[in-house]
Design an enzyme around this catalytic site. Sequence first.
Site, PDB file in Angstrom:
ATOM      1  N   TYR A  90       0.850  -1.189   0.000  1.00 31.85           N
ATOM      2  CA  TYR A  90       0.000   0.000   0.000  1.00 31.85           C
ATOM      3  C   TYR A  90       0.887   1.241   0.000  1.00 31.85           C
ATOM      4  CZ  TYR A  90      -3.708  -3.289   1.372  1.00 31.85           C
ATOM      5  OH  TYR A  90      -4.589  -4.340   1.438  1.00 31.85           O
ATOM      6  N   HIS A 143      -0.256 -12.011   1.092  1.00 32.26           N
ATOM      7  CA  HIS A 143      -1.222 -11.168   0.390  1.00 32.26           C
ATOM      8  C   HIS A 143      -1.696 -11.811  -0.904  1.00 32.26           C
ATOM      9  CE1 HIS A 143      -2.140  -6.609  -0.429  1.00 32.26           C
ATOM     10  NE2 HIS A 143      -3.219  -7.367  -0.498  1.00 32.26           N
ATOM     11  N   PRO A 150     -15.867  -4.457   1.890  1.00 31.59           N
ATOM     12  CA  PRO A 150     -17.211  -4.900   2.283  1.00 31.59           C
ATOM     13  C   PRO A 150     -18.325  -3.967   1.840  1.00 31.59           C
ATOM     14  CG  PRO A 150     -16.101  -3.903   4.150  1.00 31.59           C
ATOM     15  CD  PRO A 150     -15.087  -3.970   3.048  1.00 31.59           C
ATOM     16  N   ARG A 164     -16.071  -1.415  -2.707  1.00 29.75           N
ATOM     17  CA  ARG A 164     -15.128  -0.369  -3.129  1.00 29.75           C
ATOM     18  C   ARG A 164     -15.813   0.994  -3.215  1.00 29.75           C
ATOM     19  NH1 ARG A 164     -10.830  -3.530  -4.224  1.00 29.75           N
ATOM     20  NH2 ARG A 164     -11.258  -5.587  -5.118  1.00 29.75           N
TER      21      ARG A 164
END
Length: 334
Positions: A56, A130, A210, A213
């Site tokens: 990220y 990941h 959830p 997006r």
Amino acid sequence: MIRRRIGAAGPEVSAIGLGCMGMSFAYGGPDDAESTRTLHRALDLGVNHLDTADMYGFGANERLLAPVVRARRDEVFLATKFGNRAAGDNVGGTGTPGAYVDSSAAWAREACDASLGRLGVDTIDLYYLHRRNPDTPIEETVAAMAELVAAGKVRLIGLSEVSPATLRAAHAVHPITAVQMEYSLFTRDVEGEMLDTCRELGVALVAYSPVGRGLLTGAITGREQLTEGDWRAGAPRFAAESLDANLRLVAAVRAVADEIGCTPAQAALAWLLAQGEDVLPIPGTKRVRYLEENAAAADLRLSAVQQARLREAVPAEAVAGARYPVAAMRTVGH
């Protein structure tokens, strides 16, 4: 904030966590000051499950979290991930433009040390793979992650976007605490074999994206709202040919939410919480007002009729577009 146990033998964490990716990556430009306020407000509200990853912002998000985590370490359940590497390191592998997947044992060790350094902590509470490169046996990866547990660098280990068979093989090497998968009213692929396998093995299902997006917040009404640097501008579900159809589904969710007396995002999160005590959503935001809205969903209790109406508002076959572009879809399900 109510709490739920993460995995059969894990600690209790906030039922709703905080996905931190958008603070540094994928959803437009960063606002570090507001993100820092959001992190502190999350902990004030009892939202202690903070989720990040080394990819990220290629380290930027872990560095952003570091001062908050160090100042309030006892309040934080800290999750981060490895497996995606910057393209400049690419020596061959699968992945998306700008990154590739490396799930080797050597990279697990190196990536963990790098994350510990950026985060400024001695131990990561939950360390995920990941993405998995299918050329590397999962047993090799998990054995290396187990070494990190033995060394005290990691407390618990997890996987993300794997197949049920991979989860079983991994769990045979070392207990897996959680599997992180995309799960929402818009994406219900995990229902069935994946969720059944998690429950058989006592593995939590951590649900990322959830609220679809951002689609299920109801705040997005057109592509013109996707600013420069927003990953969604290239995502299939936000493409011009898909967005109108998906917004009609959001309108149907809003209608049910209005009857319940909550926002569409809160309805979507409450629906996920109602799918089982082992489902833990981690909605992402970099703004305090959305954090507070999301956290309040934990207090909602949907009736069976309300749950069914929300599910019916978004028929799986009516969702337009894949959840990732083609290259990214190649990295999931291994």
